[in-house]
Design an enzyme around this catalytic site. Sequence first.
Site, mmCIF file in Angstrom:
data_model
loop_
_atom_site.group_PDB
_atom_site.id
_atom_site.type_symbol
_atom_site.label_atom_id
_atom_site.label_comp_id
_atom_site.label_asym_id
_atom_site.label_seq_id
_atom_site.Cartn_x
_atom_site.Cartn_y
_atom_site.Cartn_z
ATOM 1 N N CYS A 252 0.834 -1.208 0.000
ATOM 2 C CA CYS A 252 0.000 0.000 0.000
ATOM 3 C C CYS A 252 0.869 1.258 0.000
ATOM 4 C CB CYS A 252 -0.916 0.001 1.224
ATOM 5 S SG CYS A 252 -2.154 -1.309 1.152
ATOM 6 N N CYS B 101 -3.660 0.155 -3.274
ATOM 7 C CA CYS B 101 -4.172 0.539 -1.958
ATOM 8 C C CYS B 101 -3.285 1.631 -1.379
ATOM 9 C CB CYS B 101 -4.240 -0.676 -1.028
ATOM 10 S SG CYS B 101 -2.682 -1.574 -0.862
#
Length: 263
Positions: free
Chosen positions: A82, A164
């Site tokens: 992420c 993400c």
Amino acid sequence: LKLGQAHTHKEWNGTGTTPHFSDIILGRCYTYTQIEQPELSQKDCQEIVKAFQNAFLSKDPCSSREKDYQPLLNLTSQTIPCGKVVFWSKAGELAHQYTRVQREMFTLEDTLLGYMADGLSWCGDAGSSDMNYQSCPHPRKDCRNNTVSVFWDTVSKRFAKSACGTVQVVLNGSYSNTFDKNSTFGRVEIYNLRPEKVPTLQAWVMRDLEGLPSHTCSSSLINDLKLILEERKIAFTCQDDYRPLRLLQCVRNPEHQSCRSVM
Ligand code: N1C
């Protein structure tokens, strides 16, 4: 039929399949999985290359579909941490220099499939099981749904869907269409970001050092991008001539006027 040619392929207006295409993607697959990202060393490069070829061999290169590439996608899954995804539009070179230095960041070409296909051309044809090394469909002059364009749309979609954390995009402020609704970024990637996983998109609008009159974060084109994202509940931030990227531009041109004051 030219003398000495066993058979002839249909003639298109785009570059033909890159010579040694299969050897190149096989070699790149091994380089990536064995050397660059050894956590992917279990991937089967022979199978991956077969799936890549099966996506387009013996098929009409103007009727390529997302599902043709599905088996290839299944064999090349990969998790990107992420907050480490970098998109780009008309600024690929700078974005790639950036991730080369910031080793933990990933553009699509820093993932296995993007790495394998970067810069290559490929197509087959319906009447033969060979690749067409003479010519391939040109996206504007021949057909939109060609093997190469459908590939990039499909892998770009997966890349955006799986992102993400905060994502970044490098845009080219010296280009008339700094944000282009018809580009892969403007047409595919922004609509496939998942708002529940991606709270914010940070745009870096980079002017070339020799930049002519250009777009900045306050241009209406950039505002269009902001509106699309906000509609999708993704926060938008924008910065002109982001310093880490400007410093990369300056490595190439240290004496340039706009590089004398960036330190
Ligand atoms: O159409 P673009 O840029 O906006 O596409 C770039 C965007 C990036 O964020 C990537 O994630 O979409 C992804 N992508 C590639 O990674 C890529 N590598 C090579 C899309 N296209 C890619 N290519 C080829 O460059 C492909 O043939 C496509 O048509 C061009 C798009 O480049 P662009 O217009 O500068």
